[in-house]
Design an enzyme around this catalytic site. Structure first.
Site, PDB file in Angstrom:
ATOM      1  N   HIS A 173       0.854  -1.885   0.271  1.00 19.41           N
ATOM      2  CA  HIS A 173       0.090   0.346  -0.019  1.00 19.41           C
ATOM      3  C   HIS A 173       0.884   1.041  -0.132  1.00 19.41           C
ATOM      4  O   HIS A 173       1.650   1.367   0.745  1.00 19.41           O
ATOM      5  CB  HIS A 173      -1.059   0.309   1.053  1.00 19.41           C
ATOM      6  CG  HIS A 173      -1.444   1.320   1.283  1.00 19.41           C
ATOM      7  ND1 HIS A 173      -2.481   1.250   0.671  1.00 19.41           N
ATOM      8  CD2 HIS A 173      -1.500   2.219   1.915  1.00 19.41           C
ATOM      9  CE1 HIS A 173      -3.526   2.832   1.232  1.00 19.41           C
ATOM     10  NE2 HIS A 173      -2.268   3.264   1.737  1.00 19.41           N
ATOM     11  N   ASP A 232       0.795   5.109  -0.132  1.00 19.86           N
ATOM     12  CA  ASP A 232      -0.252   6.482  -0.250  1.00 19.86           C
ATOM     13  C   ASP A 232       0.593   7.636  -1.210  1.00 19.86           C
ATOM     14  O   ASP A 232       1.536   7.034  -1.331  1.00 19.86           O
ATOM     15  CB  ASP A 232       0.109   6.897   1.013  1.00 19.86           C
ATOM     16  CG  ASP A 232      -0.781   6.161   2.229  1.00 19.86           C
ATOM     17  OD1 ASP A 232      -1.851   5.930   1.669  1.00 19.86           O
ATOM     18  OD2 ASP A 232      -0.340   6.351   3.483  1.00 19.86           O
ATOM     19  N   ASP A 239      -7.465   1.622   3.273  1.00 23.04           N
ATOM     20  CA  ASP A 239      -7.124   2.968   3.845  1.00 23.04           C
ATOM     21  C   ASP A 239      -7.713   3.732   4.413  1.00 23.04           C
ATOM     22  O   ASP A 239      -7.834   4.966   4.907  1.00 23.04           O
ATOM     23  CB  ASP A 239      -5.621   2.550   3.595  1.00 23.04           C
ATOM     24  CG  ASP A 239      -4.684   3.581   4.667  1.00 23.04           C
ATOM     25  OD1 ASP A 239      -5.303   3.106   6.362  1.00 23.04           O
ATOM     26  OD2 ASP A 239      -4.309   4.619   4.465  1.00 23.04           O
ATOM     27  N   HIS A 254      -6.791   9.645  -0.977  1.00 25.35           N
ATOM     28  CA  HIS A 254      -7.685   9.600   0.886  1.00 25.35           C
ATOM     29  C   HIS A 254      -6.266  10.132   2.000  1.00 25.35           C
ATOM     30  O   HIS A 254      -6.899  10.293   3.115  1.00 25.35           O
ATOM     31  CB  HIS A 254      -7.634   7.908   1.730  1.00 25.35           C
ATOM     32  CG  HIS A 254      -6.646   7.515   1.270  1.00 25.35           C
ATOM     33  ND1 HIS A 254      -6.703   6.073   1.064  1.00 25.35           N
ATOM     34  CD2 HIS A 254      -5.523   6.986   2.244  1.00 25.35           C
ATOM     35  CE1 HIS A 254      -5.266   5.620   0.974  1.00 25.35           C
ATOM     36  NE2 HIS A 254      -4.598   5.894   2.007  1.00 25.35           N
TER      37      HIS A 254
END
Length: 988
Positions: A249, A251, A361, A566
């Site tokens: 993951h 970001d 997330d 996000h």
């Protein structure tokens, strides 16, 4: 009694240290850039200076290139050789410190260099010279330590952050390395099993026998022979099954800028490709078309390797979205475009369709998502974030998630409660223990790999997976793709899975509805400008043959979608990210206004006032069919009554006290007082979250407030027929200017607050106590609305003390309703005050959250001037709230006075959300509309241009018989269910 596990860990440490049988230092030269990162080809020809191990390097956000050179000594030839590189790594989590990317002299990428992936393969054979370049990023370790200037290169100092620790060519003893994997897997399982578990004692006994053997000398083959029977004991027939999916993951921005994410993706993806050569069983799930697109643009050689890995099944694109976006704050059409642009990229560039949406997330999930997931052609949904709930554990692991329209999508929350797993015994047993549905279900998914630039899956993780594949005492582990997991779970459990209906509210991170005001306002304005630009450009193309700006709109949409990531739109990134985002929103706004102006000019601009929302609107707002009609304009009277100001337009009569606080709104049509107390009242709360500053609002702080009821200045006048009251207040370091406007015949009160916000650790709200006894509020979400209780009967109700709404929020009782609409904010709270000992119903207070002042990760978040616009709409029902919400967000356009709508709702109840030309550039007109009130309706559409036929299509604008059957269309009439979203393709 001695500590057996401690002794065994010491043995394991000794074995790990012995993996490197020999080492030869490499010569190092370096080149530190004083600019932003540059490509390999622009750097490699410059002079590099000698550099020594132990030397300091790297200011915050800097880039230093290292060249590592040497040759294979005679003594090391024939061994497995690797390059061990340590940039000065610390004990901090991988991905939150220094990182590097290794290149060959021809510029091709080898792999990333991070704390857990710091060994590079030596590719040259026994006699080949070593020659490797490492592009090293000195990213600062921000952690969660509070305000810091390191969050922006413009405020960070130039002090070096790291000391280069190592660059060696090493010979690896592969048998010793394998012994280390054996010892680790068995020891970690043994210490996680209950003390009265026989398997635990058998494991410890065997491990101690191996340790005794190793005390006499490092005989790896003999020790492995002792351990082999322990590793051969199979799992029980009823063992839990874990689908281990490689993952990283990343970001798209957070504690690093977007430009660094581009490099993090290259490093991690290169690691995955290198690891797959050694472990072809690896399946790596990777979402976010944007991240693939970055690699395609910046690392074309690596991109071609990824394409090949997708074709052979190693790389598994998942999610089908442009980025892993927030889902609370973006509008419904934005969520459609996340799926459309992401799905199109995966389809056209990689030849795949993603069967799942992958959002592990994001900070809660809108109830409109299941319908969009299915309309985009996906079947499954994965998240994990609700395991962070502070109050109520989510009750299911695998379940049907039912959206506000009734659509269901099979959903899984990995029960190990992580999307950065390491395939440890602890994770596997925790997941088995926490599987909520373990009666009928036996499967769970475990994403494994270091995220956020930490390098992704590692050799050690896959070695553990191999040993835990079928081992007594631990769940069975199989490395496979998400689709293989979901297909198995669906077959096993779908007919028994429970149903969760409506939004999935995260009981955490509620401050993200408000933090970084400019992100919320920039996104809202951009969404509506994109809507207008498409609408006007489509109209100009159909009416005049003007060129439709496909390329510009695609680029602008993709930029808007990236900024809905996000940690960008929610306001939880470093200062650098938000500084750049503000600049991007300003550029997008100017370009989109230009597209609108050009299109209006092509349509014969320069005339009278045009429709507010573009040429498909009625009275400046989207057509909902029949509905209430505004009162005819009348003169506004502004007068004083003692110290009070009174405004009256024949529809509403307002009263403000001497300090400019709104004390009465009397609805003359209903002969009813709207307010239950002072309104448009600014309130300050202390705001000091325990941990996540920009993310959280904590309920205990809401119990303490300061009402701003003193005025420094008050002005009132009628200008152009509109009455306006201006009040200036100051409190501490901040200045507040509030405006109230009442137009002739208007049934709404226009309100505005401009604040020069200089407070810290403070939350600013504006309150409206309303004289209605509402047991629930209704808040707009994408393509509909959700109801939330105003009471706190249960812990689930109490946890929703801060909620998200888009353009409007409505409360009411059986006889009367009030809407609060806005164009600039999302955070709200709705409470019902106690009536005490008096008889009668308790009033309902609605508050908008305007500003926060978190210290981390941006220490100057929201300092500066902001303007918030909103309106109070007395006597509104839901249809009126929808109408007024659009009115508040769409500007009045001038020109093109006689333009006929491309599409209009002649009868029935629907909102036309988008009008555009088809993505395939065929010239077909695409119309997206939805039912806004939550009921069934027959909608008669009128198209204002010649067309051959109209087809109901999926979100990708493709024919789909199942989708078409959900929305029957014949003879211009479309049948819609509650909150149903329909896309029409109209062939010209």
């Amino acid at each position: 009694m001695y500590d057996e596990p401690l002794r065994l860990r010491r043995v394991l440490e000794r074995v790990r240290a012995a993996e490197e049988a020999d080492a030869e230092p490499l010569a190092i030269t370096a080149l530190a850039l004083d600019t932003e990162p540059e490509p390999f080809a622009d750097v490699v020809g410059r002079p590099f200076a000698p550099f020594a191990v132990g030397s300091a390097w790297g200011p915050a956000w800097g880039t230093t290139w290292f060249r590592l050179r040497g040759s294979v000594p005679e003594r090391m030839r024939g061994a497995r050789l690797e390059l061990a590189v340590d940039l000065g790594f610390t004990a901090v989590q991988p991905g939150f410190q220094a990182e590097g990317l290794a290149y060959r002299p021809d510029g091709s990428v080898i792999k990333g260099v991070e704390p857990r992936t710091a060994h590079l393969p030596h590719e040259g054979g026994d006699a080949h010279e070593v020659d490797v370049y490492v592009e090293a990023a000195s990213n600062p370790t921000l952690g969660w330590r509070g305000p810091t200037p390191l969050g922006d290169r413009t405020t960070a100092d130039e002090e070096p952050l790291y000391r280069f620790a190592r660059a060696d060519l090493v010979a690896v003893d592969e048998e010793v390395r394998a012994l280390g994997h054996d010892l680790e897997a068995l020891l970690e399982l043994a210490v996680r099993l209950p003390e009265d578990e026989p398997r635990r004692h058998r494991l410890l006994t065997g491990l101690l026998r191996a340790a005794d053997l190793l005390d006499g000398g490092l005989d790896a083959p003999a020790a492995r022979a002792v351990l082999r029977p322990l590793l051969a004991a199979p799992a029980t027939a009823s063992a839990h099954r874990v689908s281990a999916v490689g993952h990283a993951h990343i970001d798209s921005a957070w504690l690093w800028p977007v430009r660094e994410t581009v490099r993090k993706c290259a490093r991690t993806f290169a690691n995955v490709l290198a690891l797959a050569e050694e472990h072809p069983e690896l399946r790596f799930a990777c979402s976010s078309a944007q991240q693939y697109a970055w690699v395609q643009e910046h690392q074309p050689g690596l991109w071609e390797r990824i394409r090949a890995a997708v074709a052979d099944g190693t790389f598994v694109p998942v999610g089908g979205m442009w980025v892993e976006s927030d889902t609370n704050l973006p509008g419904g059409e934005s969520m459609v475009r996340q799926l459309v642009h992401g799905g199109r990229f995966f389809r056209e560039e990689l030849g795949v369709e993603c069967p799942e949406v992958w959002l592990p997330d994001s900070f809660g999930y809108s109830g409109s998502l299941p319908q969009l997931v299915r309309l985009a052609g996906a079947r499954w949904f994965l998240s994990q974030k609700l395991s962070w709930n502070q109050t109520n554990p989510f009750p299911h692991s695998t379940f049907w998630w039912e959206g506000i329209d009734g659509t269901r999508v099979l959903t899984h929350f990995p029960p190990a409660d992580t999307y950065n797993g390491e395939i440890t015994a602890d994770e596997l047993l925790r997941g088995q223990r926490q599987l909520r549905d373990s009666g009928p279900a036996s499967r769970a998914l475990l994403p494994f790999g270091y995220g956020d630039g930490g390098g992704g899956p590692t050799r050690e993780m896959l070695e553990r997976a191999a040993r835990y594949a079928d081992l007594e005492g631990v769940p069975r582990v199989v490395v496979e793709s998400p689709a293989e997991f979901f297909a198995g779970a669906e077959e096993e459990y779908a007919d028994q899975a429970p149903v969760w209906s409506g939004e999935m509210y995260l009981e955490y991170h509620r401050g993200t509805y408000t933090s970084q005001v400019a992100m919320k306002q920039g996104n809202r304005r951009t969404e509506h400008l994109l809507r207008e630009a498409e609408l006007w450009a489509s109209t100009a193309a159909v009416r005049t043959g003007a060129a439709y700006p496909h390329e510009a709109l695609e680029r602008l949409w993709r930029s808007a979608l990236l900024h809905q990531f996000h940690d960008i739109l929610p306001g939880s990134s470093i200062a650098w990210v938000h500084r750049e985002a503000r600049e991007v929103y300003a550029r997008m706004g100017a370009e989109l206004e230009g597209i609108v102006d050009t299109s209006i000019a092509a349509l014969g601009g320069g005339g009278e006032v045009a429709f507010n929302a573009g040429p498909f609107a009625v009275d400046g707002v989207p057509a909902l069919g029949s509905g209430p009609v505004r009162a005819a304009p009348g003169e506004v009277v502004l007068e004083r009554d003692g110290d009070d100001l009174v405004l009256d337009n024949g529809v509403l009569r307002l009263r403000l006290d001497a300090a400019g606080v709104l004390t009465s709104v009397h609805d003359l049509r209903a002969e009813r007082e709207v307010l239950a107390g002072p309104a448009h009242l600014l309130q300050l709360h202390p705001d000091r979250p325990s941990n996540w500053d920009a993310w959280d609002i904590e309920p205990q702080h809401l119990a303490h407030r300061t009402d701003l009821v003193e005025a420094d200045e008050l002005r009132a006048e009628v200008r152009g027929g509109v009455a306006e009251v201006v009040v200036v207040r100051t409190h501490g370091p901040s200045r507040f200017e509030q405006r109230l406007r009442l137009a002739p015949g208007a049934g709404r009160v226009e309100l505005e607050t401009t604040v020069n916000w200089q407070h810290r650790a403070t939350l600013l709200k504006v309150a409206f106590p309303l004289a209605v006894h509402a047991d629930r509020s209704s808040a707009e979400v994408g393509f509909g609305h959700v109801h939330r209780p105003t009471h706190t009967n249960t812990s689930w109700d109490a946890a929703r003390f801060e909620i998200c709404a888009h353009r409007w929020l409505h409360v009411g009782d059986a006889s009367y309703g009030v809407a609060l609409v806005n164009s600039t904010t999302s955070g709200h709270d709705v409470t019902r005050a106690g009536a005490g000992e008096r008889r009668g119903s308790a009033p309902t207070t609605v508050r908008l959250s305007l500003c926060r002042a978190p210290g981390f990760p941006d220490p100057d978040a929201d300092r500066g001037t902001h303007t918030f616009r909103y309106a109070l709409v007395p006597g509104a029902d839901i249809a009126e709230a929808v109408r007024e919400g659009y009115r508040a967000n769409l500007p009045l356009r001038r020109g093109a006075a006689a333009v006929e709508p491309l599409v209009a709702v002649a009868s029935g109840r629907a909102v036309v959300e988008a009008v555009k030309l088809a993505e395939d550039r065929s010239g077909d007109v695409v119309v997206r509309l939805y039912e806004p009130l939550g009921g069934r309706t027959s909608v008669r559409l009128r198209f204002g241009f010649e067309h051959r036929d109209v087809e109901v299509v999926d979100l990708h604008e493709r024919a789909d018989a199942e989708v078409a059957a959900l929305a029957p269309y014949a003879d211009g009439v479309l049948e819609l269910g509650p909150f149903q979203v329909v896309t029409l393709r109209v062939r010209r």
